[in-house]
Design an enzyme around this catalytic site. Structure first.
Site, PDB file in Angstrom:
ATOM      1  N   SER A 194      -5.461   3.276 -17.655  1.00 14.21           N
ATOM      2  CA  SER A 194      -6.871   3.440 -17.285  1.00 14.21           C
ATOM      3  C   SER A 194      -7.507   4.674 -17.908  1.00 14.21           C
ATOM      4  O   SER A 194      -8.604   5.054 -17.530  1.00 14.21           O
ATOM      5  CB  SER A 194      -7.011   3.518 -15.749  1.00 14.21           C
ATOM      6  N   GLY A 196       0.825  -1.197   0.000  1.00 14.09           N
ATOM      7  CA  GLY A 196       0.000   0.000   0.000  1.00 14.09           C
ATOM      8  C   GLY A 196       0.859   1.246   0.000  1.00 14.09           C
ATOM      9  O   GLY A 196       2.077   1.186   0.160  1.00 14.09           O
ATOM     10  N   PRO A 197       0.248   2.398  -0.202  1.00 16.73           N
ATOM     11  CA  PRO A 197       0.988   3.660  -0.251  1.00 16.73           C
ATOM     12  C   PRO A 197       1.597   4.006   1.106  1.00 16.73           C
ATOM     13  O   PRO A 197       1.232   3.413   2.129  1.00 16.73           O
ATOM     14  CB  PRO A 197      -0.076   4.674  -0.678  1.00 16.73           C
ATOM     15  N   PRO A 198       2.521   4.977   1.141  1.00 14.37           N
ATOM     16  CA  PRO A 198       3.148   5.363   2.413  1.00 14.37           C
ATOM     17  C   PRO A 198       2.145   5.971   3.385  1.00 14.37           C
ATOM     18  O   PRO A 198       1.198   6.649   2.978  1.00 14.37           O
ATOM     19  CB  PRO A 198       4.192   6.406   1.985  1.00 14.37           C
ATOM     20  N   GLY A 199       2.380   5.718   4.671  1.00 14.12           N
ATOM     21  CA  GLY A 199       1.598   6.368   5.714  1.00 14.12           C
ATOM     22  C   GLY A 199       0.278   5.753   6.041  1.00 14.12           C
ATOM     23  O   GLY A 199      -0.506   6.340   6.790  1.00 14.12           O
ATOM     24  N   VAL A 200      -0.029   4.555   5.505  1.00 16.43           N
ATOM     25  CA  VAL A 200      -1.338   3.956   5.780  1.00 16.43           C
ATOM     26  C   VAL A 200      -1.282   2.977   6.956  1.00 16.43           C
ATOM     27  O   VAL A 200      -2.286   2.344   7.271  1.00 16.43           O
ATOM     28  CB  VAL A 200      -1.890   3.240   4.523  1.00 16.43           C
ATOM     29  N   GLY A 201      -0.114   2.830   7.598  1.00 14.80           N
ATOM     30  CA  GLY A 201      -0.042   2.007   8.807  1.00 14.80           C
ATOM     31  C   GLY A 201       0.483   0.610   8.612  1.00 14.80           C
ATOM     32  O   GLY A 201       0.192  -0.270   9.426  1.00 14.80           O
ATOM     33  N   LYS A 202       1.269   0.381   7.559  1.00 15.09           N
ATOM     34  CA  LYS A 202       1.775  -0.982   7.316  1.00 15.09           C
ATOM     35  C   LYS A 202       2.742  -1.402   8.436  1.00 15.09           C
ATOM     36  O   LYS A 202       2.665  -2.521   8.949  1.00 15.09           O
ATOM     37  CB  LYS A 202       2.502  -1.034   5.959  1.00 15.09           C
ATOM     38  N   THR A 203       3.657  -0.531   8.804  1.00 15.85           N
ATOM     39  CA  THR A 203       4.643  -0.876   9.828  1.00 15.85           C
ATOM     40  C   THR A 203       4.009  -0.963  11.208  1.00 15.85           C
ATOM     41  O   THR A 203       4.291  -1.888  11.978  1.00 15.85           O
ATOM     42  CB  THR A 203       5.777   0.167   9.832  1.00 15.85           C
ATOM     43  N   LYS A 231     -10.264   5.919  -6.737  1.00 14.10           N
ATOM     44  CA  LYS A 231     -10.878   6.686  -7.826  1.00 14.10           C
ATOM     45  C   LYS A 231     -12.301   7.102  -7.481  1.00 14.10           C
ATOM     46  O   LYS A 231     -12.733   8.227  -7.786  1.00 14.10           O
ATOM     47  CB  LYS A 231     -10.851   5.861  -9.112  1.00 14.10           C
TER      48      LYS A 231
END
Length: 769
Positions: free
Chosen positions: A676, A353-360, A719
């Site tokens: 797209s 996922g994109p940065p800052g979404v809470g993966k870590t 989107k």
């Protein structure tokens, strides 16, 4: 030899024998001896001195004294402190005690032996030379007699005086000196001196040999002691207070306490024996120590107990993170299966996922929820394969791989290991770290993982691995095949609002010593920050903006001396400046050649206005707006489709020869690419060629083929969020993406009219006003 009877005062000496011709000084303290000196000084300054047989007797009688003494002449008397005097005398003649009076001082009747000087015969000359040679040898071996003194003694012409002075300057017992003093025949005396000199020389020779051996041994011991002391000081300076033996004992004790596999135990015993043999000054000693410390610091046999309480795990995951439904479900599924069967393999999850979404942060929460220790291994920018497998010990500066350090840091053999930024690894001439990672993540191999530095098997099979990545494009297929992919989408506006209310704002208030009474901010203000000051998939920029609001509020409260501040949109403009982002709303009126497209970016979804102009020309196609290769190909595919359908679309069939087409996407400084935008471009071109306006409240996304088929796209959730933010309610998406709608939250789909299209003909049915 002449004999003469005299009556003289007498002194008893302790441990001293005086010879004729010998000058000597000694201290006198006994009262009788002081009186004897006074009597001698009052008369002719002559005094008899005799050695005591036992030096410990304070009041000697005649039987306590030797029979033979020396008549001396008093040269000097010096007073000392505490009723004592120092007397300097010179020996004159030998004397034999006949009788002795003890009161009031020692007074003796003596028989004085006067030796007349006579020329030496041949035997005496030979004996004298022998004495001289032996005395020179003795003096050379004895450190107490200087060469100048030897030459001075041997230069004396009187044979009797030479013999007496030689024996007087030798280090002998009083008994031996008394034997020489009592020998009145000069030949016998010389013979005795020769015997004594020869015996002393032999003793000194043996003593010298013994001293040399002892000195050599002492020197070696002193050298070793000195070096050990140096090592001890150096070790103390380096913080290594214990020596090698103490370290070896410590290693052996630790080795016994650890639950090591047999192969590892044998390897450690071998290395400890090597350390004992290698000199502590050798560089290899430090290398061996480092290796032993590294292996023994690993948590061999230590495991944490997993928490298989599903309700508690669910509470922890919900408390720490909002949303992220898929990954929470996957963790709870793993715990449920683990509770039923302990044979289940630990999953290898990859959060994309994109940065800052809470993966870590979600990985840390998972570790807490399941009761495992947590360790993070950053893989971003790794180029060297040795970072994974470790270096060979033959290289200078060799170190183990990151997984060895990770287990040491985790302090258990079954931690949750986060492989952060797995998509940022790169391969070069030093190897491919992604290929090395394959063994670590393969459940069939990692139970016997061998780090190049450790050279012993390491069990990683019970560790739980979670990887994070921003994109799957740069991850090699074999590595990707070993991981279970879980997509983490961008946060919606509602999710960001919830996160800011429940997590971010309380965190910043606590950090700035504020409360909700000091800083009053409602949902309208939070939404204003989210929409106008952040444009990201995650919440990092949002948190920074909230921190900035808190700082400005604290400053204003201090300057104005107020206790509370209410945050309004106007106040936000004052604190944060003019709004950074103004999202493009839907068109006010239907326009010709202008179509709104939907795009996915690394910071979430966005809308793009695709504009097309047609001009008389020769059929040139011009593309502007920083389009990428994929988007340019979409434009060409759309044009081919239109040319093939020109008659059906009521377009002049020779338009590609008579007019030029210019496709432009605003914000030309921002690169744009992706598969797209095909149907959007095709619609805009058809609108421009047919001069039909496109509806103002419609947006679309989808790829087109040259036969007019509409292909599936990605990033649908982002989107749709972008369309809703632009107040566009009618959205055309590819028919194959209908299944993805079921995974999108209801609040996003609310008030949206989703139109599914399989072909470009279906798209055109809805777009024109």
């Amino acid at each position: 030899m002449n004999k003469q009877i005299k009556h003289v005062p007498m002194l008893a000496l302790r441990g001293i024998t005086v010879f004729p011709g010998m000058a000597i000084h000694f201290d006198v303290g006994r009262s009788k001896s002081l009186k004897a000196i006074e009597e001698a000084m009052a008369k002719d300054e002559m005094l008899l001195v005799v050695a005591q047989k036992d030096a410990s007797v304070d009041e000697p009688e005649q039987e306590d004294l030797y029979e033979i003494g020396t008549l001396v002449h008093i040269k000097q008397v010096a007073n000392l402190k505490e009723s004592a005097v120092r007397v300097l005398v010179k020996g004159e003649q030998r004397a034999k005690i006949i009788s002795l009076e003890n009161e009031p001082f020692m007074y003796a009747s003596i028989e004085v032996m006067t030796e007349e000087e006579q020329p030496a015969d041949m035997e005496q000359e030979a004996m004298l030379r022998t004495i001289g040679e032996l005395f020179e040898k003795y003096a050379a071996m004895s450190a107490r007699i200087s060469e100048e003194m030897v030459q001075g003694i041997l230069s004396i012409n009187n044979m009797v005086e030479i013999v007496d002075i030689i024996i007087a300057n030798m280090t002998l017992e009083v008994e031996k000196k008394q034997e020489i003093l009592g020998c009145f025949d000069i030949k016998d005396r010389m013979y005795q001196v020769i015997k004594i000199l020869d015996a002393e020389i032999q003793i000194l020779t043996v003593q010298k040999n013994i001293y040399a051996k002892v000195k050599k041994s002492i020197d070696q011991s002193q050298k070793e002691y000195f070096l050990r002391e140096q090592i001890k000081v150096i070790q103390e300076e380096l913080g290594e207070k214990d020596g090698v033996l103490e370290d070896i004992a410590s290693y052996e004790k630790k080795l016994e306490a650890l639950n090591l596999p047999e192969e590892v135990r044998l390897k450690m015993q071998k290395e400890i024996r090597r350390l004992n043999k290698v000199s502590s000054a050798s560089p290899e000693s430090g290398t061996i120590r480092t290796y032993i410390d590294t292996v023994l610091d690993l948590p061999w046999g230590i495991k944490t107990n997993e928490n298989i309480d599903l309700k508690q795990a669910h509470i922890i995951l919900e408390r720490e993170h909002y949303g992220l439904t898929k990954i929470k479900e996957r963790v709870l599924e793993y715990l449920a299966v683990k509770k039923m069967s302990h044979q289940v393999e630990t999953p290898i999850l990859c959060l994309v996922g994109p940065p800052g979404v809470g993966k870590t942060s979600i990985a840390r929460s998972i570790a807490q929820a399941i009761g495992r220790n947590y360790v993070r291994i950053s893989l971003g920018g790794i180029r060297d394969e040795s970072e994974i497998r470790g270096h060979r010990r033959t290289y200078v500066g060799a170190i183990p791989g990151r997984f060895v350090y990770g287990l040491t840091q985790a302090k258990s053999m079954n931690p949750l290991i986060l492989l952060d930024e797995v998509d940022k690894m790169m391969g070069d001439f030093r190897g491919d770290p992604a290929a090395a990672l394959l063994e670590v993540l393969d459940s069939n191999q990692n139970s016997n993982f061998r780090d190049n530095y450790l050279e012993v098997p390491l069990d990683l099979s019970e560790s739980m691995f979670i990887a994070t990545a921003n994109s799957l494009a740069s991850i090699p297929k074999p590595l990707l095949d070993r991981m279970e992919i879980i997509d983490i989408n961008s946060y919606t506006g509602n999710e960001k609002l919830y996160i800011s209310k429940k997590h971010l704002m309380p965190k910043q208030l606590k950090r700035h010593e504020l409360t909700t009474k000091n800083l009053k901010m409602n949902e309208t203000s939070l939404n204003y920050i989210i929409e106008h000051y952040t444009k990201e998939a995650g919440v990092r920029s949002l948190e920074r903006m909230l921190a900035k609001v808190c700082r400005r509020a604290v400053k204003e409260m201090i300057e104005r001396d107020v206790k509370s501040i209410r945050i309004t949109p106007n106040k936000l403009n004052e604190y944060l400046g003019i709004p950074r982002y103004l999202y493009e709303k839907k068109n006010e009126e239907p326009e010709i050649g202008v179509v709104r497209g939907l795009a996915w970016t690394s910071v979430g979804g966005d809308t793009l206005s695709i504009e097309v102009n047609t001009m008389p020309g020769k059929g040139q196609l011009q593309l502007t707006g920083k389009m990428g290769d994929v988007m340019q190909e979409s434009a060409k595919a759309a044009l081919s489709y239109i040319r093939s359908k020109a008659k059906t679309l009521q377009i002049r069939e020779d338009f590609y020869n008579t007019c030029d087409i210019h496709i432009h996407i605003p914000e030309g400084a921002v690169p744009k690419d992706g598969p797209s935008a095909g149907i959007t471009m095709a619609t805009a071109i058809i609108s421009a060629l047919t001069e039909k306006p496109v509806k103002a409240d419609i947006a679309m996304t989808g790829e087109i083929t040259i036969r007019g088929r509409v292909l599936a796209i990605g990033g649908l959730k982002e989107k749709l969020i972008a369309a809703k933010r632009a107040n566009i309610n009618h959205i055309i998406i590819p028919k194959p993406n209908e299944r993805n709608i079921k995974e999108i939250e209801e609040n996003i789909l609310e008030n949206l009219n989703i139109i599914y299209a399989s072909t470009m003909d279906e798209v055109l049915q809805y777009v024109f006003a």
